[in-house]
Design an enzyme around this catalytic site. Structure first.
Site, PDB file in Angstrom:
ATOM      1  N   ALA A 117       3.247  -1.823   4.147  1.00 20.21           N
ATOM      2  CA  ALA A 117       2.880  -0.353   4.969  1.00 20.21           C
ATOM      3  C   ALA A 117       1.905  -0.709   6.231  1.00 20.21           C
ATOM      4  O   ALA A 117       1.052  -2.223   6.040  1.00 20.21           O
ATOM      5  CB  ALA A 117       1.194   0.542   4.396  1.00 20.21           C
TER       6      ALA A 117
ATOM      7  N   HIS B 162      -4.551  -9.905  -0.889  1.00 16.44           N
ATOM      8  CA  HIS B 162      -4.621  -9.716   0.315  1.00 16.44           C
ATOM      9  C   HIS B 162      -5.028 -10.750   0.540  1.00 16.44           C
ATOM     10  O   HIS B 162      -6.781 -11.449   0.159  1.00 16.44           O
ATOM     11  CB  HIS B 162      -4.928  -8.992   0.645  1.00 16.44           C
ATOM     12  CG  HIS B 162      -4.279  -6.967   0.302  1.00 16.44           C
ATOM     13  ND1 HIS B 162      -4.461  -6.627   0.100  1.00 16.44           N
ATOM     14  CD2 HIS B 162      -2.680  -7.253   1.140  1.00 16.44           C
ATOM     15  CE1 HIS B 162      -3.780  -5.688  -0.060  1.00 16.44           C
ATOM     16  NE2 HIS B 162      -2.867  -6.176   0.999  1.00 16.44           N
TER      17      HIS B 162
ATOM     18  N   HIS C 220      -8.065   4.521   5.651  1.00 15.90           N
ATOM     19  CA  HIS C 220      -7.066   4.449   4.967  1.00 15.90           C
ATOM     20  C   HIS C 220      -5.800   4.912   3.437  1.00 15.90           C
ATOM     21  O   HIS C 220      -5.153   5.134   3.593  1.00 15.90           O
ATOM     22  CB  HIS C 220      -7.743   3.048   3.755  1.00 15.90           C
ATOM     23  CG  HIS C 220      -6.455   2.198   2.729  1.00 15.90           C
ATOM     24  ND1 HIS C 220      -5.571   1.895   3.038  1.00 15.90           N
ATOM     25  CD2 HIS C 220      -7.211   2.287   1.169  1.00 15.90           C
ATOM     26  CE1 HIS C 220      -5.373   1.273   1.834  1.00 15.90           C
ATOM     27  NE2 HIS C 220      -5.990   1.529   1.085  1.00 15.90           N
TER      28      HIS C 220
ATOM     29  N   MET D 233      -1.759  -6.498   7.540  1.00 18.62           N
ATOM     30  CA  MET D 233      -3.133  -7.890   7.040  1.00 18.62           C
ATOM     31  C   MET D 233      -2.010  -8.458   5.518  1.00 18.62           C
ATOM     32  O   MET D 233      -2.719  -9.325   4.614  1.00 18.62           O
ATOM     33  CB  MET D 233      -4.027  -6.844   6.274  1.00 18.62           C
ATOM     34  CG  MET D 233      -4.417  -6.000   7.470  1.00 18.62           C
ATOM     35  SD  MET D 233      -5.480  -5.325   6.432  1.00 18.62           S
ATOM     36  CE  MET D 233      -6.094  -4.229   7.980  1.00 18.62           C
ATOM     37  N   SER D 234      -0.866  -8.191   5.430  1.00 19.58           N
ATOM     38  CA  SER D 234       0.081  -8.729   4.358  1.00 19.58           C
ATOM     39  C   SER D 234       1.904  -9.644   4.856  1.00 19.58           C
ATOM     40  O   SER D 234       1.990  -9.761   6.054  1.00 19.58           O
ATOM     41  CB  SER D 234       0.116  -8.387   2.863  1.00 19.58           C
ATOM     42  OG  SER D 234       1.366  -6.861   3.405  1.00 19.58           O
TER      43      SER D 234
ATOM     44  N   ASN E  65       1.051   4.680  10.455  1.00 19.20           N
ATOM     45  CA  ASN E  65      -0.179   4.793  11.455  1.00 19.20           C
ATOM     46  C   ASN E  65       0.690   4.217  12.234  1.00 19.20           C
ATOM     47  O   ASN E  65       0.808   3.323  12.700  1.00 19.20           O
ATOM     48  CB  ASN E  65      -1.474   4.862  10.987  1.00 19.20           C
ATOM     49  CG  ASN E  65      -2.240   3.115  10.885  1.00 19.20           C
ATOM     50  OD1 ASN E  65      -1.315   2.508   9.929  1.00 19.20           O
ATOM     51  ND2 ASN E  65      -1.918   2.516  11.597  1.00 19.20           N
TER      52      ASN E  65
ATOM     53  N   TYR F 197      -7.704 -10.935   2.772  1.00 17.16           N
ATOM     54  CA  TYR F 197      -8.995  -9.882   3.446  1.00 17.16           C
ATOM     55  C   TYR F 197     -10.250  -9.925   1.834  1.00 17.16           C
ATOM     56  O   TYR F 197     -11.055 -10.198   2.050  1.00 17.16           O
ATOM     57  CB  TYR F 197      -9.159  -8.393   4.147  1.00 17.16           C
ATOM     58  CG  TYR F 197      -7.953  -7.924   3.194  1.00 17.16           C
ATOM     59  CD1 TYR F 197      -8.724  -6.710   2.510  1.00 17.16           C
ATOM     60  CD2 TYR F 197      -6.626  -7.659   3.959  1.00 17.16           C
ATOM     61  CE1 TYR F 197      -7.675  -5.848   1.410  1.00 17.16           C
ATOM     62  CE2 TYR F 197      -6.344  -6.662   3.644  1.00 17.16           C
ATOM     63  CZ  TYR F 197      -6.741  -5.880   2.123  1.00 17.16           C
ATOM     64  OH  TYR F 197      -6.172  -4.839   1.857  1.00 17.16           O
ATOM     65  N   GLU F 198      -9.507 -10.442   0.737  1.00 17.67           N
ATOM     66  CA  GLU F 198     -10.196  -9.842  -0.577  1.00 17.67           C
ATOM     67  C   GLU F 198     -10.918 -11.188  -0.914  1.00 17.67           C
ATOM     68  O   GLU F 198     -12.612 -11.074  -1.767  1.00 17.67           O
ATOM     69  CB  GLU F 198      -9.076  -9.331  -1.682  1.00 17.67           C
ATOM     70  CG  GLU F 198      -8.754  -7.848  -1.291  1.00 17.67           C
ATOM     71  CD  GLU F 198      -7.368  -7.934  -1.919  1.00 17.67           C
ATOM     72  OE1 GLU F 198      -8.029  -7.186  -3.581  1.00 17.67           O
ATOM     73  OE2 GLU F 198      -6.296  -7.625  -2.158  1.00 17.67           O
TER      74      GLU F 198
ATOM     75  N   HIS G 254      -3.203   0.122  -5.136  1.00 16.68           N
ATOM     76  CA  HIS G 254      -2.749  -1.712  -5.646  1.00 16.68           C
ATOM     77  C   HIS G 254      -3.083  -1.966  -7.354  1.00 16.68           C
ATOM     78  O   HIS G 254      -4.110  -1.962  -7.369  1.00 16.68           O
ATOM     79  CB  HIS G 254      -3.073  -2.910  -4.758  1.00 16.68           C
ATOM     80  CG  HIS G 254      -2.864  -2.984  -3.577  1.00 16.68           C
ATOM     81  ND1 HIS G 254      -1.623  -3.547  -3.265  1.00 16.68           N
ATOM     82  CD2 HIS G 254      -3.043  -2.090  -2.245  1.00 16.68           C
ATOM     83  CE1 HIS G 254      -0.785  -3.515  -1.815  1.00 16.68           C
ATOM     84  NE2 HIS G 254      -2.369  -2.813  -1.157  1.00 16.68           N
TER      85      HIS G 254
ATOM     86  N   SER H 158       1.185  -0.726  -0.093  1.00 14.76           N
ATOM     87  CA  SER H 158       0.007   0.325   0.418  1.00 14.76           C
ATOM     88  C   SER H 158       0.947   1.199  -0.225  1.00 14.76           C
ATOM     89  O   SER H 158       1.966   1.481   0.930  1.00 14.76           O
ATOM     90  CB  SER H 158      -0.903  -0.111   1.286  1.00 14.76           C
ATOM     91  OG  SER H 158      -1.728  -0.641   1.115  1.00 14.76           O
TER      92      SER H 158
END
Ligand code: 8IG
Length: 282
Positions: free
Chosen positions: A126, A96, A257, A221-222, A245, A98-99, A74, A42
């Site tokens: 990120a 990811h 985001h 998350m990756s 963050n 989560y997709e 992305h 990201s």
């Protein structure tokens, strides 16, 4: 649907052959094999141009096995270029879990890159910063990870003949040698342990306190599944997180985001120049 079963549209009995097929198409289109792959996380897209002028770019949709990315920041293409003699693949984004993707789909790019010759895989992302001394915009070398996704890219049938067995050793996933090279270019680079969660929601403050207790410095998350897949196939892995963050509960700000992308963009020059100096030295 039970994930990984044969009624799953992403189920493939042999993801290794699928990656080999994508790699064959890629090397044919590019007219060369490759030495190193960089996966841009990201907001790292802005760093792509600092790495060098592309010799070409291929839509991932042309290679087979890649779903279209659905996350802002992305891109769905792979660039290739020469960086000081290293033939580099630059994935302009990733997909990811989560997709809605299976781990084997998430790691398809890394397996394709390795099948195309890459012996080095640089995974960027990120991440939320858990350590109080991290500041937004700071790149951090991943020293190790906590795979809290509950999944593995090695789940499923045995890898086929000619591939390493499924019980991969993860003692040194993130190459101490490559981290040393990175620190020699930027001695101020911090290191940290990356906790990979399934997402896509961010954490609660209680979860961040738990993660800190577990030894996590960064949260995202990756990366972890890709690092496991790359290490399994014997590639040398470097992970770099851009802290975009402070993790939940550590600052007054709510997590958004768009803020993450803005923070990443403002650091593009620093991380782009780090990557462009790094690649010729790996
Ligand atoms: I950027 O605070 C980014 N990605 N899980 N938590 C998780 N993923 C992230 C965060 C975060 N920031």
């Amino acid at each position: 649907m039970i994930s990984g079963m044969s009624d799953d549209p992403e189920y493939h009995p042999d993801p290794y052959s699928r990656a080999a097929a994508s790699a064959t198409r890629l090397t044919q289109l590019a007219g060369t094999s490759f030495d190193a792959a960089v996966v841009l996380g990201s907001g790292w897209l802005a760093a792509a141009d600092a790495i060098g002028t592309a010799d070409g770019e291929v839509p991932l949709a042309d290679l087979g096995g890649f779903p279209a990315p659905t996350t802002a920041g992305h891109g769905g293409a792979v660039r290739y270029l020469n960086a000081g003699g290293q033939r580099v693949l630059l994935f302009l984004g990733r997909v990811h879990m989560y997709e809605g993707h299976e781990p084997a789909t998430v790691v398809h790019g890394v397996r394709t890159a390795i099948a195309a010759g890459c012996r080095t895989v640089i995974l960027t992302n990120a991440a939320g910063g858990i350590r109080a001394d991290y500041t937004v915009g700071q790149p951090v070398l991943v020293s190790d990870h906590l795979n809290l996704t509950g999944r593995s890219p090695l789940w499923g049938p045995q890898p086929p003949a000619g591939y390493p067995g499924r019980f991969a050793d993860l003692t040194a996933v993130y190459s101490p040698r490559l981290r040393e090279v990175a620190r020699s270019l930027d001695p101020a680079l911090a290191e940290g342990v990356y906790a990979a969660l399934p997402g896509p929601h961010y954490e609660t403050p209680a979860e961040i306190r738990m993660l800190r207790g577990l030894g996590a410095d960064l949260v995202g998350m990756s990366t972890a599944l890709e690092a496991i897949a790359a290490r399994h196939l014997g590639a040398e892995v470097l992970g770099i997180s851009l802290v975009t963050n402070a993790a939940a509960g550590l600052s007054e700000e709510l997590l958004d985001h768009a803020d993450v992308l803005a923070a990443a963009k403002s650091s593009a020059e620093r991380v782009g120049s780090l990557l462009s100096q790094l690649l010729p030295r790996i």
